[in-house]
Design a protein around this motif. Structure first.
Motif, PDB file in Angstrom:
ATOM      1  N   GLU A  78       0.825  -1.205   0.000  1.00 21.95           N
ATOM      2  CA  GLU A  78       0.000   0.000   0.000  1.00 21.95           C
ATOM      3  C   GLU A  78       0.861   1.258   0.000  1.00 21.95           C
ATOM      4  O   GLU A  78       0.471   2.294  -0.543  1.00 21.95           O
ATOM      5  CB  GLU A  78      -0.939  -0.020   1.205  1.00 21.95           C
ATOM      6  CG  GLU A  78      -2.022  -1.092   1.108  1.00 21.95           C
ATOM      7  CD  GLU A  78      -2.903  -1.123   2.327  1.00 21.95           C
ATOM      8  OE1 GLU A  78      -2.412  -0.770   3.429  1.00 21.95           O
ATOM      9  OE2 GLU A  78      -4.091  -1.504   2.208  1.00 21.95           O
ATOM     10  N   ASN A  79       2.033   1.167   0.615  1.00 21.75           N
ATOM     11  CA  ASN A  79       2.931   2.321   0.654  1.00 21.75           C
ATOM     12  C   ASN A  79       3.485   2.678  -0.725  1.00 21.75           C
ATOM     13  O   ASN A  79       3.979   3.789  -0.935  1.00 21.75           O
ATOM     14  CB  ASN A  79       4.095   2.049   1.617  1.00 21.75           C
ATOM     15  CG  ASN A  79       3.634   1.959   3.052  1.00 21.75           C
ATOM     16  OD1 ASN A  79       2.634   2.557   3.426  1.00 21.75           O
ATOM     17  ND2 ASN A  79       4.352   1.190   3.863  1.00 21.75           N
ATOM     18  N   TYR A  80       3.401   1.727  -1.658  1.00 20.36           N
ATOM     19  CA  TYR A  80       3.885   1.996  -3.011  1.00 20.36           C
ATOM     20  C   TYR A  80       3.009   3.029  -3.712  1.00 20.36           C
ATOM     21  O   TYR A  80       3.468   3.747  -4.604  1.00 20.36           O
ATOM     22  CB  TYR A  80       3.907   0.679  -3.802  1.00 20.36           C
ATOM     23  CG  TYR A  80       4.512   0.787  -5.177  1.00 20.36           C
ATOM     24  CD1 TYR A  80       5.888   0.907  -5.347  1.00 20.36           C
ATOM     25  CD2 TYR A  80       3.700   0.756  -6.310  1.00 20.36           C
ATOM     26  CE1 TYR A  80       6.446   1.007  -6.610  1.00 20.36           C
ATOM     27  CE2 TYR A  80       4.248   0.852  -7.586  1.00 20.36           C
ATOM     28  CZ  TYR A  80       5.624   0.975  -7.733  1.00 20.36           C
ATOM     29  OH  TYR A  80       6.173   1.071  -8.977  1.00 20.36           O
ATOM     30  N   GLY A  81       1.733   3.078  -3.306  1.00 18.64           N
ATOM     31  CA  GLY A  81       0.867   4.147  -3.792  1.00 18.64           C
ATOM     32  C   GLY A  81       0.030   3.826  -5.010  1.00 18.64           C
ATOM     33  O   GLY A  81      -0.450   4.745  -5.691  1.00 18.64           O
ATOM     34  N   TYR A  82      -0.182   2.536  -5.287  1.00 22.57           N
ATOM     35  CA  TYR A  82      -1.013   2.198  -6.444  1.00 22.57           C
ATOM     36  C   TYR A  82      -2.488   2.287  -6.078  1.00 22.57           C
ATOM     37  O   TYR A  82      -2.951   1.619  -5.164  1.00 22.57           O
ATOM     38  CB  TYR A  82      -0.687   0.801  -6.944  1.00 22.57           C
ATOM     39  CG  TYR A  82      -1.551   0.343  -8.106  1.00 22.57           C
ATOM     40  CD1 TYR A  82      -1.747   1.155  -9.217  1.00 22.57           C
ATOM     41  CD2 TYR A  82      -2.152  -0.911  -8.092  1.00 22.57           C
ATOM     42  CE1 TYR A  82      -2.524   0.736 -10.284  1.00 22.57           C
ATOM     43  CE2 TYR A  82      -2.936  -1.350  -9.155  1.00 22.57           C
ATOM     44  CZ  TYR A  82      -3.124  -0.522 -10.246  1.00 22.57           C
ATOM     45  OH  TYR A  82      -3.897  -0.938 -11.306  1.00 22.57           O
ATOM     46  N   ASP A  83      -3.233   3.111  -6.798  1.00 17.49           N
ATOM     47  CA  ASP A  83      -4.671   3.282  -6.599  1.00 17.49           C
ATOM     48  C   ASP A  83      -5.366   2.778  -7.861  1.00 17.49           C
ATOM     49  O   ASP A  83      -5.483   3.496  -8.858  1.00 17.49           O
ATOM     50  CB  ASP A  83      -5.008   4.754  -6.350  1.00 17.49           C
ATOM     51  CG  ASP A  83      -6.472   4.952  -5.961  1.00 17.49           C
ATOM     52  OD1 ASP A  83      -7.298   4.064  -6.257  1.00 17.49           O
ATOM     53  OD2 ASP A  83      -6.776   6.007  -5.371  1.00 17.49           O
ATOM     54  N   MET A  84      -5.825   1.533  -7.824  1.00 15.93           N
ATOM     55  CA  MET A  84      -6.404   0.933  -9.020  1.00 15.93           C
ATOM     56  C   MET A  84      -7.702   1.631  -9.439  1.00 15.93           C
ATOM     57  O   MET A  84      -7.961   1.818 -10.633  1.00 15.93           O
ATOM     58  CB  MET A  84      -6.673  -0.564  -8.802  1.00 15.93           C
ATOM     59  CG  MET A  84      -7.183  -1.270 -10.057  1.00 15.93           C
ATOM     60  SD  MET A  84      -7.377  -3.048  -9.835  1.00 15.93           S
ATOM     61  CE  MET A  84      -8.654  -3.095  -8.577  1.00 15.93           C
ATOM     62  N   GLU A  85      -8.508   2.028  -8.460  1.00 15.96           N
ATOM     63  CA  GLU A  85      -9.759   2.704  -8.792  1.00 15.96           C
ATOM     64  C   GLU A  85      -9.496   4.015  -9.529  1.00 15.96           C
ATOM     65  O   GLU A  85     -10.175   4.346 -10.515  1.00 15.96           O
ATOM     66  CB  GLU A  85     -10.581   2.965  -7.527  1.00 15.96           C
ATOM     67  CG  GLU A  85     -11.942   3.586  -7.803  1.00 15.96           C
ATOM     68  CD  GLU A  85     -12.796   3.718  -6.557  1.00 15.96           C
ATOM     69  OE1 GLU A  85     -13.904   4.274  -6.655  1.00 15.96           O
ATOM     70  OE2 GLU A  85     -12.343   3.257  -5.484  1.00 15.96           O
TER      71      GLU A  85
ATOM     72  N   MET B  61     -13.424  -4.566  -9.785  1.00 13.33           N
ATOM     73  CA  MET B  61     -12.191  -4.405  -9.009  1.00 13.33           C
ATOM     74  C   MET B  61     -11.809  -5.706  -8.308  1.00 13.33           C
ATOM     75  O   MET B  61     -10.622  -6.048  -8.223  1.00 13.33           O
ATOM     76  CB  MET B  61     -12.358  -3.268  -7.999  1.00 13.33           C
ATOM     77  CG  MET B  61     -12.486  -1.894  -8.663  1.00 13.33           C
ATOM     78  SD  MET B  61     -12.627  -0.536  -7.492  1.00 13.33           S
ATOM     79  CE  MET B  61     -11.043  -0.614  -6.663  1.00 13.33           C
ATOM     80  N   ASP B  62     -12.798  -6.450  -7.802  1.00 11.03           N
ATOM     81  CA  ASP B  62     -12.505  -7.739  -7.166  1.00 11.03           C
ATOM     82  C   ASP B  62     -11.872  -8.708  -8.159  1.00 11.03           C
ATOM     83  O   ASP B  62     -10.932  -9.439  -7.821  1.00 11.03           O
ATOM     84  CB  ASP B  62     -13.786  -8.352  -6.593  1.00 11.03           C
ATOM     85  CG  ASP B  62     -14.264  -7.639  -5.341  1.00 11.03           C
ATOM     86  OD1 ASP B  62     -13.461  -6.905  -4.738  1.00 11.03           O
ATOM     87  OD2 ASP B  62     -15.447  -7.806  -4.971  1.00 11.03           O
ATOM     88  N   SER B  63     -12.390  -8.715  -9.373  1.00 13.64           N
ATOM     89  CA  SER B  63     -11.848  -9.603 -10.394  1.00 13.64           C
ATOM     90  C   SER B  63     -10.422  -9.215 -10.764  1.00 13.64           C
ATOM     91  O   SER B  63      -9.547 -10.081 -10.900  1.00 13.64           O
ATOM     92  CB  SER B  63     -12.744  -9.564 -11.638  1.00 13.64           C
ATOM     93  OG  SER B  63     -12.230 -10.408 -12.643  1.00 13.64           O
ATOM     94  N   LEU B  64     -10.170  -7.928 -10.917  1.00 10.25           N
ATOM     95  CA  LEU B  64      -8.825  -7.463 -11.262  1.00 10.25           C
ATOM     96  C   LEU B  64      -7.828  -7.764 -10.144  1.00 10.25           C
ATOM     97  O   LEU B  64      -6.661  -8.066 -10.407  1.00 10.25           O
ATOM     98  CB  LEU B  64      -8.845  -5.968 -11.562  1.00 10.25           C
ATOM     99  CG  LEU B  64      -9.612  -5.541 -12.815  1.00 10.25           C
ATOM    100  CD1 LEU B  64      -9.614  -4.021 -12.947  1.00 10.25           C
ATOM    101  CD2 LEU B  64      -9.013  -6.173 -14.072  1.00 10.25           C
ATOM    102  N   LYS B  65      -8.295  -7.716  -8.890  1.00 14.13           N
ATOM    103  CA  LYS B  65      -7.399  -8.011  -7.766  1.00 14.13           C
ATOM    104  C   LYS B  65      -6.978  -9.482  -7.747  1.00 14.13           C
ATOM    105  O   LYS B  65      -5.944  -9.822  -7.170  1.00 14.13           O
ATOM    106  CB  LYS B  65      -8.080  -7.645  -6.448  1.00 14.13           C
ATOM    107  CG  LYS B  65      -8.146  -6.149  -6.178  1.00 14.13           C
ATOM    108  CD  LYS B  65      -8.813  -5.850  -4.841  1.00 14.13           C
ATOM    109  CE  LYS B  65      -8.822  -4.356  -4.556  1.00 14.13           C
ATOM    110  NZ  LYS B  65      -9.460  -4.040  -3.253  1.00 14.13           N
ATOM    111  N   LYS B  66      -7.763 -10.334  -8.375  1.00 14.10           N
ATOM    112  CA  LYS B  66      -7.405 -11.748  -8.473  1.00 14.10           C
ATOM    113  C   LYS B  66      -6.466 -12.018  -9.642  1.00 14.10           C
ATOM    114  O   LYS B  66      -6.075 -13.164  -9.872  1.00 14.10           O
ATOM    115  CB  LYS B  66      -8.666 -12.600  -8.600  1.00 14.10           C
ATOM    116  CG  LYS B  66      -9.555 -12.561  -7.366  1.00 14.10           C
ATOM    117  CD  LYS B  66     -10.843 -13.331  -7.581  1.00 14.10           C
ATOM    118  CE  LYS B  66     -11.739 -13.220  -6.349  1.00 14.10           C
ATOM    119  NZ  LYS B  66     -13.046 -13.909  -6.540  1.00 14.10           N
TER     120      LYS B  66
END
Length: 381
Positions: A261-268, A289-294
């Motif tokens: 999370e510290n890397y700063g990627y905000d997928m939304e 978003m759930d599908s992309l997280k998989k």
């Protein structure tokens, strides 16, 4: 305690009556046969029985005590199996019978506990295999493997993802301290359609953060997966993980690149830069978003100038963006994506459409990508 064989039933009846009356122990002189236990001293607790035996003890007399209910149950076993009765001169030694009863009960309890433990172990492993993405139907083969008692065993599994085939070997081992078995890891082997070369990777089973079989396929395809991980201090944290095909460990496994999370990627936020129709509804957006997280490649609808076009998207945490592909899985370059966004914005502002001319659109097809992947992923450094 010794009794005559002809007094067996009388003694049993007496023990049952004493138990019914609330007594728990009887005291007796082992030097004399017992004909009727109701003539003996009975106690409702072991303390009083011990004290009585101590007070009655002399240089000649020696008293002992026994559990009334245990004696009764031992004599029941004796009726069921006469081989348990130690008889000499028509006398039955109940003390020996009681010791045999305790041994049999202990073995029965141990066997039952082992059966219960094996059943719980089987249920746990079955669930673990299921929720690691291998599905149901493994209970019977797991039961057979556990029954062998071998130190290790393996189960093979194969699945198709699209036109690609992924073979897996599930690895189990027996605990050194008990009969429990553990699901340790699985070896995955990806064979892409039209390729003779396989990509191999071992995935280890961790508490609550297993890489599922489908996620393993996505990782081996080069995509990123969002997981809850645990550090050495057993503290949990969220991170994107991706295989690093340029570096492998001492076991030949590709290393994992991690983007916490510290890397700063905000997928939304990365998705919102594109004219994706599914983002307009919270339920569709959450599902996407759930599908992309998989690690999946997800089909979405782009809305540009009132027209809808189907595209595929995938998460790209390393570059803090999302990759976009057309319906033929040809990747769209960043210039083309910006042109689509600009066109959408101009339409919303009632400006003249297609005002900006887009040149040199970068299109990377499957052929180039796959060939590079074959060369890179097929070699472990």
């Amino acid at each position: 305690m010794k009794i005559a064989l002809e007094d067996y039933n009388t003694v049993m009846e007496g023990l049952a009556e004493l138990h019914t009356e609330g007594y728990a122990y009887i005291a007796y002189d082992p030097a004399f046969p017992v004909m009727d236990v109701r003539e003996l001293n009975a106690f409702d607790n072991s303390y009083d029985a011990v004290e009585y035996c101590h007070e009655m003890r002399t240089d000649v007399d020696f008293f002992e005590y026994e559990s009334i209910w245990s004696l009764y149950r031992a004599m029941e076993k004796g009726l069921e199996d006469s081989h348990l009765l130690d008889m000499q001169d028509g006398m039955v030694d109940l003390s020996i019978l009681l010791n045999d009863y305790y041994r049999i009960e202990s073995e029965t309890i141990r066997h039952k506990n082992n059966m219960d433990m094996n059943q719980k172990n089987l249920e746990y492993l079955t669930d673990q295999v299921k929720y690691t993405g291998f599905g149901e139907g493994f209970a019977d083969v797991l039961k057979e493997k556990i029954a062998t008692g071998d130190k290790e065993f393996k189960i093979d599994h194969s699945a198709k993802f699209g036109n690609d085939t992924v073979d897996a070997t599930l690895n189990f081992s027996k605990s050194k301290q008990s009969d429990m078995y553990f699901f340790n890891s699985y070896n995955a082997s990806l064979l892409k359609e039209g390729s003779a070369e396989k990509l191999e990777q071992t995935f280890y089973i961790n508490r609550g953060s297993n890489i599922t079989f489908k996620e393993a396929y996505n990782l081996m395809e080069g995509r990123a997966v969002h997981k809850e991980l645990q550090n050495k201090a057993e503290e949990k944290y969220n991170s994107w993980v991706q295989l690093d095909f340029k570096h492998s460990d001492e076991n030949g496994n590709f290393r994992l690149k991690k983007f916490s999370e510290n890397y700063g990627y905000d997928m939304e936020a990365a998705l919102s830069k594109h004219p994706i129709k599914e983002l307009q509804r919270d339920d569709f957006k959450d599902s996407l978003m759930d599908s992309l997280k998989k690690g999946n490649v997800q089909l979405v609808t782009f809305q540009v100038d009132g027209k809808e076009t189907k595209h595929y998207v995938e998460a790209n945490p390393q570059f803090k963006t999302v990759n976009v592909y057309d319906s033929d899985m040809q990747r769209l370059g960043s210039r083309e994506s910006r042109a689509q966004n600009q066109s959408q914005g101009e339409s919303q502002d009632n400006k003249k459409a297609n005002k900006t001319e887009v040149k040199d659109v970068e299109v990377v097809g499957d052929g180039a990508t796959s060939e590079k992947a074959k060369k890179t992923r097929g070699q472990k450094v």
